[in-house]
Design a protein around this motif. Structure first.
Motif, PDB file in Angstrom:
ATOM      1  N   GLU A 377     -69.218  48.304  56.675  1.00 23.18           N
ATOM      2  CA  GLU A 377     -67.795  48.663  56.586  1.00 23.18           C
ATOM      3  C   GLU A 377     -66.944  47.475  56.113  1.00 23.18           C
ATOM      4  OE1 GLU A 377     -66.756  50.086  60.393  1.00 23.18           O
ATOM      5  OE2 GLU A 377     -67.875  51.996  60.215  1.00 23.18           O
ATOM      6  N   GLN A 378     -67.212  46.285  56.649  1.00 23.19           N
ATOM      7  CA  GLN A 378     -66.455  45.114  56.215  1.00 23.19           C
ATOM      8  C   GLN A 378     -66.697  44.791  54.741  1.00 23.19           C
ATOM      9  OE1 GLN A 378     -67.590  42.014  58.894  1.00 23.19           O
ATOM     10  NE2 GLN A 378     -66.396  42.862  60.631  1.00 23.19           N
ATOM     11  N   ALA A 379     -67.911  44.942  54.278  1.00 24.08           N
ATOM     12  CA  ALA A 379     -68.210  44.687  52.864  1.00 24.08           C
ATOM     13  C   ALA A 379     -67.475  45.684  51.972  1.00 24.08           C
ATOM     14  CB  ALA A 379     -69.719  44.759  52.637  1.00 24.08           C
ATOM     15  N   GLU A 380     -67.407  46.919  52.407  1.00 26.55           N
ATOM     16  CA  GLU A 380     -66.692  47.919  51.606  1.00 26.55           C
ATOM     17  C   GLU A 380     -65.197  47.613  51.566  1.00 26.55           C
ATOM     18  OE1 GLU A 380     -66.183  51.167  49.162  1.00 26.55           O
ATOM     19  OE2 GLU A 380     -68.045  50.193  49.824  1.00 26.55           O
ATOM     20  N   GLU A 381     -64.638  47.156  52.674  1.00 24.69           N
ATOM     21  CA  GLU A 381     -63.219  46.794  52.664  1.00 24.69           C
ATOM     22  C   GLU A 381     -62.951  45.620  51.712  1.00 24.69           C
ATOM     23  OE1 GLU A 381     -62.150  46.016  56.642  1.00 24.69           O
ATOM     24  OE2 GLU A 381     -62.275  48.126  57.315  1.00 24.69           O
ATOM     25  N   ARG A 382     -63.792  44.629  51.729  1.00 21.10           N
ATOM     26  CA  ARG A 382     -63.600  43.495  50.827  1.00 21.10           C
ATOM     27  C   ARG A 382     -63.749  43.909  49.361  1.00 21.10           C
ATOM     28  NH1 ARG A 382     -66.398  40.724  55.066  1.00 21.10           N
ATOM     29  NH2 ARG A 382     -68.393  41.089  54.008  1.00 21.10           N
ATOM     30  N   ARG A 383     -64.621  44.829  49.099  1.00 22.73           N
ATOM     31  CA  ARG A 383     -64.778  45.316  47.722  1.00 22.73           C
ATOM     32  C   ARG A 383     -63.500  46.020  47.262  1.00 22.73           C
ATOM     33  NH1 ARG A 383     -65.931  49.643  44.696  1.00 22.73           N
ATOM     34  NH2 ARG A 383     -65.758  51.007  46.514  1.00 22.73           N
ATOM     35  N   GLN A 384     -62.919  46.814  48.154  1.00 20.16           N
ATOM     36  CA  GLN A 384     -61.671  47.495  47.805  1.00 20.16           C
ATOM     37  C   GLN A 384     -60.549  46.480  47.531  1.00 20.16           C
ATOM     38  OE1 GLN A 384     -61.216  50.637  47.168  1.00 20.16           O
ATOM     39  NE2 GLN A 384     -63.243  51.393  47.844  1.00 20.16           N
ATOM     40  N   GLU A 385     -60.478  45.459  48.345  1.00 23.37           N
ATOM     41  CA  GLU A 385     -59.459  44.431  48.133  1.00 23.37           C
ATOM     42  C   GLU A 385     -59.672  43.695  46.809  1.00 23.37           C
ATOM     43  OE1 GLU A 385     -59.669  41.921  51.486  1.00 23.37           O
ATOM     44  OE2 GLU A 385     -58.852  43.401  52.908  1.00 23.37           O
ATOM     45  N   ALA A 386     -60.897  43.371  46.471  1.00 25.08           N
ATOM     46  CA  ALA A 386     -61.181  42.685  45.208  1.00 25.08           C
ATOM     47  C   ALA A 386     -60.844  43.573  44.015  1.00 25.08           C
ATOM     48  CB  ALA A 386     -62.651  42.266  45.182  1.00 25.08           C
ATOM     49  N   LEU A 387     -61.120  44.853  44.116  1.00 21.60           N
ATOM     50  CA  LEU A 387     -60.793  45.765  43.016  1.00 21.60           C
ATOM     51  C   LEU A 387     -59.284  45.889  42.839  1.00 21.60           C
ATOM     52  CD1 LEU A 387     -61.731  47.795  40.892  1.00 21.60           C
ATOM     53  CD2 LEU A 387     -61.790  49.547  42.688  1.00 21.60           C
ATOM     54  N   ALA A 388     -58.557  45.939  43.940  1.00 20.20           N
ATOM     55  CA  ALA A 388     -57.096  46.014  43.841  1.00 20.20           C
ATOM     56  C   ALA A 388     -56.517  44.751  43.199  1.00 20.20           C
ATOM     57  CB  ALA A 388     -56.502  46.240  45.225  1.00 20.20           C
ATOM     58  N   ALA A 389     -57.057  43.583  43.534  1.00 17.15           N
ATOM     59  CA  ALA A 389     -56.592  42.337  42.936  1.00 17.15           C
ATOM     60  C   ALA A 389     -56.880  42.302  41.447  1.00 17.15           C
ATOM     61  CB  ALA A 389     -57.257  41.153  43.640  1.00 17.15           C
ATOM     62  N   LEU A 390     -58.006  42.808  41.021  1.00 12.17           N
ATOM     63  CA  LEU A 390     -58.354  42.840  39.598  1.00 12.17           C
ATOM     64  C   LEU A 390     -57.390  43.737  38.818  1.00 12.17           C
ATOM     65  CD1 LEU A 390     -60.229  42.186  37.205  1.00 12.17           C
ATOM     66  CD2 LEU A 390     -61.719  44.064  37.985  1.00 12.17           C
ATOM     67  N   VAL A 391     -57.099  44.889  39.389  1.00  8.33           N
ATOM     68  CA  VAL A 391     -56.177  45.809  38.713  1.00  8.33           C
ATOM     69  C   VAL A 391     -54.786  45.196  38.621  1.00  8.33           C
ATOM     70  CG1 VAL A 391     -55.064  48.056  38.906  1.00  8.33           C
ATOM     71  CG2 VAL A 391     -57.517  47.832  39.367  1.00  8.33           C
ATOM     72  N   LEU A 485     -67.055  41.494  41.599  1.00  6.64           N
ATOM     73  CA  LEU A 485     -68.521  41.575  41.504  1.00  6.64           C
ATOM     74  C   LEU A 485     -69.191  41.085  42.792  1.00  6.64           C
ATOM     75  CD1 LEU A 485     -69.071  40.315  37.824  1.00  6.64           C
ATOM     76  CD2 LEU A 485     -69.222  42.668  38.687  1.00  6.64           C
ATOM     77  N   ILE A 486     -68.654  40.001  43.367  1.00  6.07           N
ATOM     78  CA  ILE A 486     -69.229  39.499  44.639  1.00  6.07           C
ATOM     79  C   ILE A 486     -69.075  40.532  45.746  1.00  6.07           C
ATOM     80  CG2 ILE A 486     -68.955  37.758  46.427  1.00  6.07           C
ATOM     81  CD1 ILE A 486     -68.196  35.781  44.212  1.00  6.07           C
ATOM     82  N   ALA A 487     -67.913  41.175  45.797  1.00  4.07           N
ATOM     83  CA  ALA A 487     -67.694  42.208  46.810  1.00  4.07           C
ATOM     84  C   ALA A 487     -68.659  43.367  46.623  1.00  4.07           C
ATOM     85  CB  ALA A 487     -66.261  42.690  46.760  1.00  4.07           C
ATOM     86  N   VAL A 488     -68.912  43.714  45.376  1.00  2.00           N
ATOM     87  CA  VAL A 488     -69.869  44.795  45.106  1.00  2.00           C
ATOM     88  C   VAL A 488     -71.263  44.398  45.566  1.00  2.00           C
ATOM     89  CG1 VAL A 488     -70.994  46.102  43.264  1.00  2.00           C
ATOM     90  CG2 VAL A 488     -68.517  45.785  43.223  1.00  2.00           C
ATOM     91  N   GLN A 489     -71.664  43.161  45.315  1.00  2.00           N
ATOM     92  CA  GLN A 489     -72.988  42.704  45.754  1.00  2.00           C
ATOM     93  C   GLN A 489     -73.105  42.717  47.277  1.00  2.00           C
ATOM     94  OE1 GLN A 489     -73.572  38.871  43.971  1.00  2.00           O
ATOM     95  NE2 GLN A 489     -73.824  39.683  41.886  1.00  2.00           N
ATOM     96  N   LYS A 490     -72.022  42.311  47.948  1.00  3.90           N
ATOM     97  CA  LYS A 490     -72.046  42.346  49.407  1.00  3.90           C
ATOM     98  C   LYS A 490     -72.150  43.770  49.935  1.00  3.90           C
ATOM     99  CE  LYS A 490     -69.606  38.018  50.354  1.00  3.90           C
ATOM    100  NZ  LYS A 490     -68.440  37.392  50.995  1.00  3.90           N
ATOM    101  N   VAL A 491     -71.519  44.680  49.279  1.00  3.08           N
ATOM    102  CA  VAL A 491     -71.636  46.083  49.680  1.00  3.08           C
ATOM    103  C   VAL A 491     -73.065  46.561  49.524  1.00  3.08           C
ATOM    104  CG1 VAL A 491     -70.944  48.432  49.083  1.00  3.08           C
ATOM    105  CG2 VAL A 491     -69.221  46.644  49.262  1.00  3.08           C
ATOM    106  N   GLN A 492     -73.692  46.168  48.442  1.00  2.00           N
ATOM    107  CA  GLN A 492     -75.089  46.562  48.230  1.00  2.00           C
ATOM    108  C   GLN A 492     -76.003  45.947  49.288  1.00  2.00           C
ATOM    109  OE1 GLN A 492     -75.902  45.355  44.217  1.00  2.00           O
ATOM    110  NE2 GLN A 492     -74.701  47.011  43.279  1.00  2.00           N
ATOM    111  N   ALA A 493     -75.764  44.646  49.614  1.00  2.00           N
ATOM    112  CA  ALA A 493     -76.585  44.000  50.651  1.00  2.00           C
ATOM    113  C   ALA A 493     -76.365  44.651  52.014  1.00  2.00           C
ATOM    114  CB  ALA A 493     -76.256  42.514  50.720  1.00  2.00           C
TER     115      ALA A 493
END
Length: 560
Positions: A377-391, A485-493
């Motif tokens: 769950e924490q990895a998914e939240e960080r991925r969402q935050e990274a995607l929002a920053a990119l946009v 990309l790092i957030a996505v990798q953490k979600v996968q791990a």
């Protein structure tokens, strides 16, 4: 009966010797036991002397002493002594330290020493008193013997006894004849010894009857008549573990054996015999009430108002659980006075065991799954935050692809730089003429200036602008993309860890498989009357034997 004369014997040996001297025949001695017979027996005729042969002979000849000893022994043989008298003579000879070769030789040597082997004093010395009565009888007999005339008690050698014409006395008192009195005393001593033996044997039988036979009969009566029939319900079950396809090493070696679940099996066994299981069984199915039934015999019945400790002791006696470590099988037997109750108790305990098995690894599985799910769950939240920053960065620089824009500007600058180089070459070639065309030279120089300005403008766009430089915008965009990309990798791990935790939690699951279901018997299982009675007899016999040996040893130590 007359004694026949016996000729002297000669023995021929290797060495030469002189003819033997004549040995006079010894008259047969008269013992005190055979005095009457000696009176009626005619005196032996004198043995005629054998004339020595004047003819010299070769070989060895025995001495006169040896021949005399053999002659005396032959004479003693002809006296007709009984076996008891001969044994008595040997014992008297042994007591006096004489080395004899036979019973007749013992009589001969005793007579040579001046000792009568059949005298009363010598006979009494062979009797060892063992108790007070025997010692008293021996003392009385010795006193009686001491009162006799000295010349009569000190008779050592055979002698002629005058025949008495007096008839036997008709009185019932003590006999006047010393021989008869001595025989009566010996008989009384023997009777005392036999009486003591019978008394000891009766005492032994009484002790055995008191401490072994009667308790054994009481135990047999209880097992056969009084004991309440008990019914035992047997069941078997095994605790299994989910197989893991990736097990290796020692885990794979013990996989599928009883050693893999040994700890779980012993834990379940301890729980099923614990006070918690007893209290649950009593609360759910009335264990104490069942064993407090008045129809049960007093030894097996639980008294009314008994404490929990007493009831728990009955529970331990009637619920027997064993574990086989080689196969990993738990064997349980529940004993009750009613077969249906026995089956009911067995099923309830198996249900408690299943609950305990489910609770064994529940905490481990919960901890593993909760940690893995929280991390995912924490990895998914960080991925969402990274995607929002990119946009947000893309919207701010209005360039969805900063890398492409930078590459385009770099390409344009490169193209203009190539054209600038060509114009400079053209200008150089024009200037190399002696009379260059000024119009062409000016045009070329103007073109070169325009190209340089254009290149500077493009380079300025890369470094600065209204919305920021392209380089800085590109760096911000690239950083946002890398964070995403790092957030996505953490979600996968985290997803992979969650899957692993789920597999491990499934492997930690324990299952209880019932191999033998509890079925109530139709006949009483206990008590086993014959086996229990025999066991009681063996135990009582062993206890009596140990106590007897201990008492005998202590008595011997104290007396010595």
């Amino acid at each position: 009966m007359t004694t026949k004369p016996k000729a002297q014997k000669f023995r021929v040996r290797r060495a030469s010797a002189q003819p033997k001297a004549d040995a006079p025949a010894t008259p047969p001695p008269q013992t005190s036991d055979a005095q009457g017979k000696a009176d009626a027996r005619p005196s032996p005729e004198p043995t005629p002397k054998t004339q020595p042969d004047p003819t010299p002979k070769t070989g060895a000849v025995d001495s006169a002493r040896t021949v005399a000893a053999e002659t005396d022994i032959d004479a003693i043989r002809q006296e007709g002594l009984t076996g008891r008298q001969l044994r008595m003579a040997r014992r008297v000879a042994q007591k006096n330290g004489l080395a004899v070769t036979s019973d007749f030789d013992a009589v001969r040597q005793l007579r040579q020493k001046g000792i009568d082997p059949f005298q009363r004093a010598n006979v009494l010395e062979l009797v060892t008193p063992n108790n007070a009565q025997t010692r008293a009888a021996a003392t009385e007999l010795q006193a009686t013997t001491a009162k006799e005339p000295a010349e009569q008690s000190k008779v050592q050698l055979p002698q002629t006894v005058k025949r008495s014409n007096a008839l036997p006395s008709t009185q019932l008192g003590a006999p006047d004849n010393p021989a008869e009195r001595r025989a009566s005393e010996i008989s009384r001593i023997q009777r005392d010894i036999a009486k003591r033996r019978r008394r000891n044997l009766l005492a032994l039988m009484g002790r055995l009857a008191m401490f072994v036979i009667l308790p054994t009969l009481a135990a047999g009566y209880y097992f056969y008549v009084v004991a309440t029939p008990m019914y035992g319900t047997k069941s078997e079950f095994v605790i299994q573990q989910a197989e893991s396809t990736g097990a290796s090493g020692l885990g794979g070696l013990f996989q599928g054996t009883g050693l893999a679940t040994q700890t779980d099996s012993t834990t379940v066994q301890s729980y099923m015999t614990s006070r918690e299981a007893f209290l649950r069984l009593d609360e759910d199915h009335g264990f104490i009430e069942h064993f407090s039934d008045p129809s049960i015999d007093p030894i097996q019945r639980l008294e009314a108002g008994a404490s929990n400790e007493a009831a728990y002791a009955v529970f331990q006696d009637h619920v027997q659980i064993g574990y086989d470590p080689t196969e990993g099988i738990l064997k349980m037997e529940v004993i009750a006075a009613d077969p249906q109750k026995s089956q009911e108790f067995s099923e309830a305990l198996i249900g408690y065991a299943e609950e305990q098995v489910d609770q064994l690894t529940q905490r481990v599985r919960s901890d593993q799954m909760e940690g893995a799910m929280l991390e995912a769950e924490q990895a998914e939240e960080r991925r969402q935050e990274a995607l929002a920053a990119l946009v947000a960065v893309q919207e701010e620089i209005q360039q969805p692809d900063a890398t492409g824009a930078t590459a385009s500007l770099q390409q344009r600058i490169t193209t203009l730089q190539i054209e600038l180089d060509q114009e400079r070459l053209s200008l150089a070639s024009l200037l190399n003429n002696r009379r260059p065309n000024e119009a062409q030279v000016n045009a070329t120089q103007s073109q070169i200036t325009l190209l340089e300005n254009q290149i500077n403008d493009l380079r300025g766009q890369l470094s600065s602008g209204d919305g920021g430089s392209i380089v800085s915008n590109n760096a911000r965009l690239r950083q946002a993309e890398e964070n995403y990309l790092i957030a996505v990798q953490k979600v996968q791990a985290a997803s992979a860890s969650l899957d692993t935790a789920r597999i491990e939690a499934n492997r930690q699951v324990r299952y209880m498989s019932i191999s033998v279901a509890p079925i109530a018997p139709d006949e009483a299982t206990y008590p086993k009357a014959f086996e229990n009675t025999l066991l009681a007899f063996l135990i009582l016999s062993g206890i009596y034997l140990m106590i007897s040996l201990t008492a005998s040893i202590l008595r011997e130590q104290v007396s010595s």
